[in-house]
Design a protein around this motif. Structure first.
Motif, PDB file in Angstrom:
ATOM      1  N   VAL A   1       0.831  -1.205   0.000  1.00 52.68           N
ATOM      2  CA  VAL A   1       0.000   0.000   0.000  1.00 52.68           C
ATOM      3  C   VAL A   1       0.866   1.256   0.000  1.00 52.68           C
ATOM      4  N   ASP A   2       0.269   2.379  -0.437  1.00 57.67           N
ATOM      5  CA  ASP A   2       0.988   3.652  -0.474  1.00 57.67           C
ATOM      6  C   ASP A   2       1.080   4.313   0.888  1.00 57.67           C
ATOM      7  N   ARG A   3       0.061   4.090   1.718  1.00 54.65           N
ATOM      8  CA  ARG A   3      -0.005   4.797   2.987  1.00 54.65           C
ATOM      9  C   ARG A   3      -0.650   3.915   4.049  1.00 54.65           C
ATOM     10  N   ILE A   4      -0.169   4.031   5.270  1.00 54.62           N
ATOM     11  CA  ILE A   4      -0.793   3.383   6.425  1.00 54.62           C
ATOM     12  C   ILE A   4      -1.069   4.476   7.449  1.00 54.62           C
ATOM     13  N   TRP A   5      -2.324   4.617   7.799  1.00 53.60           N
ATOM     14  CA  TRP A   5      -2.708   5.599   8.808  1.00 53.60           C
ATOM     15  C   TRP A   5      -2.438   4.995  10.181  1.00 53.60           C
ATOM     16  N   ARG A   6      -1.613   5.659  10.967  1.00 55.42           N
ATOM     17  CA  ARG A   6      -1.334   5.198  12.320  1.00 55.42           C
ATOM     18  C   ARG A   6      -2.159   6.030  13.283  1.00 55.42           C
ATOM     19  N   GLY A   7      -2.780   5.356  14.222  1.00 59.67           N
ATOM     20  CA  GLY A   7      -3.670   6.052  15.139  1.00 59.67           C
ATOM     21  C   GLY A   7      -3.342   5.790  16.594  1.00 59.67           C
ATOM     22  N   TYR A   8      -3.869   6.659  17.433  1.00 54.28           N
ATOM     23  CA  TYR A   8      -3.762   6.491  18.874  1.00 54.28           C
ATOM     24  C   TYR A   8      -5.146   6.706  19.459  1.00 54.28           C
ATOM     25  N   GLY A   9      -5.535   5.827  20.333  1.00 54.04           N
ATOM     26  CA  GLY A   9      -6.824   5.957  20.983  1.00 54.04           C
ATOM     27  C   GLY A   9      -7.065   4.761  21.872  1.00 54.04           C
ATOM     28  N   MET A  10      -8.236   4.717  22.426  1.00 53.80           N
ATOM     29  CA  MET A  10      -8.605   3.600  23.292  1.00 53.80           C
ATOM     30  C   MET A  10     -10.118   3.494  23.307  1.00 53.80           C
ATOM     31  N   SER A  11     -10.613   2.313  23.581  1.00 58.55           N
ATOM     32  CA  SER A  11     -12.054   2.119  23.557  1.00 58.55           C
ATOM     33  C   SER A  11     -12.748   2.872  24.679  1.00 58.55           C
ATOM     34  N   GLU A  12     -12.015   3.228  25.734  1.00 58.22           N
ATOM     35  CA  GLU A  12     -12.628   3.911  26.872  1.00 58.22           C
ATOM     36  C   GLU A  12     -12.925   5.377  26.592  1.00 58.22           C
ATOM     37  N   CYS A  13     -12.290   5.963  25.589  1.00 62.37           N
ATOM     38  CA  CYS A  13     -12.466   7.388  25.278  1.00 62.37           C
ATOM     39  C   CYS A  13     -12.739   7.569  23.790  1.00 62.37           C
ATOM     40  N   ILE A  14     -13.358   8.683  23.463  1.00 61.48           N
ATOM     41  CA  ILE A  14     -13.620   9.019  22.067  1.00 61.48           C
ATOM     42  C   ILE A  14     -12.518   9.961  21.606  1.00 61.48           C
ATOM     43  N   CYS A  15     -11.295   9.662  21.959  1.00 59.09           N
ATOM     44  CA  CYS A  15     -10.187  10.598  21.725  1.00 59.09           C
ATOM     45  C   CYS A  15      -9.276  10.147  20.598  1.00 59.09           C
ATOM     46  N   HIS A  16      -9.743   9.264  19.762  1.00 60.78           N
ATOM     47  CA  HIS A  16      -8.883   8.732  18.710  1.00 60.78           C
ATOM     48  C   HIS A  16      -8.320   9.841  17.830  1.00 60.78           C
ATOM     49  N   THR A  17      -7.068   9.684  17.495  1.00 58.78           N
ATOM     50  CA  THR A  17      -6.404  10.644  16.636  1.00 58.78           C
ATOM     51  C   THR A  17      -5.395   9.897  15.778  1.00 58.78           C
ATOM     52  N   ARG A  18      -5.102  10.429  14.625  1.00 55.85           N
ATOM     53  CA  ARG A  18      -4.118   9.750  13.784  1.00 55.85           C
ATOM     54  C   ARG A  18      -2.835  10.565  13.751  1.00 55.85           C
ATOM     55  N   ALA A  19      -1.764   9.893  13.376  1.00 49.00           N
ATOM     56  CA  ALA A  19      -0.462  10.547  13.322  1.00 49.00           C
ATOM     57  C   ALA A  19      -0.404  11.498  12.132  1.00 49.00           C
ATOM     58  N   CYS A  20       0.249  12.633  12.344  1.00 50.81           N
ATOM     59  CA  CYS A  20       0.471  13.589  11.264  1.00 50.81           C
ATOM     60  C   CYS A  20       1.628  13.079  10.393  1.00 50.81           C
ATOM     61  N   PRO A  21       1.961  13.761   9.304  1.00 45.65           N
ATOM     62  CA  PRO A  21       3.069  13.300   8.458  1.00 45.65           C
ATOM     63  C   PRO A  21       4.412  13.202   9.192  1.00 45.65           C
ATOM     64  N   GLU A  22       4.540  13.903  10.310  1.00 45.20           N
ATOM     65  CA  GLU A  22       5.778  13.837  11.089  1.00 45.20           C
ATOM     66  C   GLU A  22       5.746  12.728  12.138  1.00 45.20           C
ATOM     67  N   GLY A  23       4.660  11.951  12.182  1.00 43.72           N
ATOM     68  CA  GLY A  23       4.554  10.858  13.139  1.00 43.72           C
ATOM     69  C   GLY A  23       4.138  11.293  14.533  1.00 43.72           C
ATOM     70  N   LYS A  24       3.639  12.507  14.676  1.00 44.33           N
ATOM     71  CA  LYS A  24       3.185  13.030  15.971  1.00 44.33           C
ATOM     72  C   LYS A  24       1.663  12.951  16.023  1.00 44.33           C
ATOM     73  N   TYR A  25       1.137  12.806  17.233  1.00 43.03           N
ATOM     74  CA  TYR A  25      -0.305  12.743  17.421  1.00 43.03           C
ATOM     75  C   TYR A  25      -0.802  14.070  17.976  1.00 43.03           C
ATOM     76  N   HIS A  26      -1.860  14.590  17.387  1.00 45.40           N
ATOM     77  CA  HIS A  26      -2.454  15.850  17.810  1.00 45.40           C
ATOM     78  C   HIS A  26      -3.828  15.539  18.389  1.00 45.40           C
ATOM     79  N   LEU A  27      -3.996  15.796  19.671  1.00 54.85           N
ATOM     80  CA  LEU A  27      -5.262  15.477  20.328  1.00 54.85           C
ATOM     81  C   LEU A  27      -6.391  16.335  19.783  1.00 54.85           C
ATOM     82  N   GLN A  28      -7.575  15.756  19.802  1.00 56.84           N
ATOM     83  CA  GLN A  28      -8.753  16.467  19.328  1.00 56.84           C
ATOM     84  C   GLN A  28      -9.100  17.592  20.299  1.00 56.84           C
ATOM     85  N   PRO A  29      -9.736  18.660  19.821  1.00 58.65           N
ATOM     86  CA  PRO A  29     -10.016  19.796  20.699  1.00 58.65           C
ATOM     87  C   PRO A  29     -10.983  19.480  21.841  1.00 58.65           C
TER      88      PRO A  29
END
Length: 194
Positions: free
Chosen positions: A109-137
């Protein structure tokens, strides 16, 4: 719970019924045949060769699939425009430094979206192009000292256990303390530039 306790050396503190422990031991014995089962699963993916797919799974599981695919001589399995999302941490597994390259080579594949989150929270976020995670507002983070539980200051870059207050839930308390050790950057500027 058992895996987390074993990782901390605290399994003796758990109160688990003998029936449940028997099931755990049975699953562990059967996991010995896991590699053959995984190779069979990966062989079954051959019918999707060249097709666009949507796949959502853990990073460590994708790596196990890639290893099985390597053993079978498989690579570039899916259409490059497939959607692959992974995350979930390694759950105590140590992956080699080249694990993502091997996953890309296997999946094709050309791209793999990497994410961070957990089933206990609705805080899922994906990594930016630099591999950093930006939390939702709608997610208010807290960073705590893992030994004292004290909250770190909200300045500079701090490293500790992540606590979250998720403002989205309406039917349950949205506060959650993770066991994840993370580094958070507090400030007006974003160090990765995204």
């Amino acid at each position: 719970r058992l895996q987390a306790a074993e990782a901390k050396g605290e399994q003796g503190r758990l109160n688990i019924s003998p029936e449940i422990m028997a099931l755990v031991e049975k699953a562990r014995r059967e996991a010995i045949t896991g590699p053959e089962q995984l190779r069979g699963y990966v062989k079954g993916l051959e019918k999707y060769r060249g097709k666009p797919v949507y796949m959502f799974t853990w990073t460590w599981m994708l790596f196990q699939m890639a290893q099985a695919g390597e053993e079978l001589g498989m690579s570039n399995l899916f259409s490059p425009d497939s959607i692959v999302v992974c995350g979930g941490g390694n759950k105590g597994r140590v992956l080699p430094d080249d694990h993502m390259e091997r996953i890309y080579r296997f999946l094709g594949v050309d791209r793999i979206w990497r994410g961070y989150g957990m089933s206990e929270c609705i805080c899922h976020t994906r990594a930016c192009p630099e591999g950093k995670y930006h939390l939702q507002p709608w997610t208010i983070p807290y960073l705590l000292d893992p030994y004292t539980g004290e909250q770190f200051p909200r300045t500079g870059t701090q490293k500790g256990h992540l606590g979250l207050l998720d403002l989205q839930p309406e039917t349950y308390w949205g506060g959650f303390l993770t066991g994840d050790e993370v580094a958070l950057h507090w400030g007006d500027t974003n160090p990765c530039g995204c």
